[in-house]
Design a protein around this motif. Structure first.
Motif, short mmCIF file in Angstrom:
data_model
loop_
_atom_site.label_atom_id
_atom_site.label_comp_id
_atom_site.label_asym_id
_atom_site.label_seq_id
_atom_site.Cartn_x
_atom_site.Cartn_y
_atom_site.Cartn_z
N GLY A 39 28.56 -4.09 -19.91
CA GLY A 39 28.35 -3.05 -21.17
C GLY A 39 27.03 -2.91 -20.78
O GLY A 39 26.46 -1.67 -21.01
N SER A 91 30.71 1.41 -18.14
CA SER A 91 30.36 1.68 -19.06
C SER A 91 32.42 1.50 -20.15
O SER A 91 32.66 0.75 -20.84
N CYS A 92 32.78 2.46 -19.23
CA CYS A 92 34.45 2.88 -19.26
C CYS A 92 34.91 1.22 -19.06
O CYS A 92 35.92 0.51 -19.91
N SER A 94 33.47 -1.74 -19.59
CA SER A 94 33.42 -2.83 -20.86
C SER A 94 34.13 -2.16 -22.58
O SER A 94 34.49 -3.06 -22.69
N LEU A 95 35.08 -1.21 -22.25
CA LEU A 95 35.64 -0.12 -22.64
C LEU A 95 36.98 -1.39 -22.82
O LEU A 95 37.22 -1.04 -24.03
N ARG A 98 36.20 -5.48 -23.58
CA ARG A 98 34.98 -6.08 -24.74
C ARG A 98 36.28 -5.23 -25.96
O ARG A 98 36.70 -4.51 -26.36
N ASN A 100 34.69 -5.34 -28.93
CA ASN A 100 33.48 -4.69 -29.79
C ASN A 100 33.39 -4.32 -28.96
O ASN A 100 32.19 -4.24 -27.68
N LYS A 101 33.45 -2.55 -28.98
CA LYS A 101 33.02 -1.43 -28.05
C LYS A 101 31.72 -1.02 -28.11
O LYS A 101 31.32 0.20 -27.93
N GLY A 104 29.63 -0.62 -24.57
CA GLY A 104 30.55 0.86 -23.81
C GLY A 104 30.28 1.88 -24.70
O GLY A 104 30.19 3.58 -23.59
N ILE A 105 30.42 2.18 -25.55
CA ILE A 105 30.83 3.68 -26.19
C ILE A 105 28.60 4.36 -25.77
O ILE A 105 28.77 5.15 -26.08
N THR A 106 27.97 3.42 -26.09
CA THR A 106 26.74 4.03 -25.74
C THR A 106 26.24 4.05 -24.48
O THR A 106 25.81 4.96 -24.45
N ALA A 108 28.45 4.99 -22.62
CA ALA A 108 28.87 6.68 -22.16
C ALA A 108 28.88 7.45 -22.91
O ALA A 108 28.64 8.73 -22.42
#
Length: 128
Positions: A39, A91-92, A94-95, A98, A100-101, A104-106, A108
């Motif tokens: 992430g 990022s994917c 990490s999503l 993890r 707490n996302k 990864g969301i940041t 992506a």
């Protein structure tokens, strides 16, 4: 329904606080296989990719003339393509790993933003 700008600032502040808490996570939640490392690197590469796209859009403002003469733009564009793909994949990952996302969301979202701005095909938007 409309966006309430007064609460929007509080929402952005809450997201930023959550992101900083996740970046400063305790040692126990940073163990290998937790998705934290992917992430962080995904988000870091996404920020670098977004900066490179902005440099392609505004080279007169964001780069030095001496460096512009030395840089091979085709290599830069090829490297940017690879960077964007790797940032999105990290990022994917990490999503997926993890709980707490936010990392990864940041990452992506930053990748999608850099693609929407033109990605490696970005052209100059201003001339001086």
């Amino acid at each position: 329904m409309y966006f309430n700008w007064q609460n929007g600032g509080a929402m952005i502040k809450a997201i930023m606080e959550k992101l900083f808490r996740e970046l400063e996570a305790p040692q126990a939640s940073v163990r290998p296989g937790s998705g934290w490392l992917s992430g962080v690197f995904g988000m870091l590469l996404a920020v670098i990719g977004l900066a490179m796209v902005l440099i392609l859009h505004y080279p007169q403002l964001l780069s030095m003339p001496e460096l512009r003469a030395e840089i091979n733009v085709e290599w830069l564009r090829s490297g940017l393509k690879i960077l964007i793909v790797v940032a999105f994949l990290l990022s994917c990952i990490s999503l997926m790993l993890r709980q707490n996302k936010i990392l990864g969301i940041t990452g992506a979202v930053l990748v999608v933003l850099s693609i929407l701005l033109g990605g490696s095909a970005a052209q100059k938007t201003i001339e001086f």
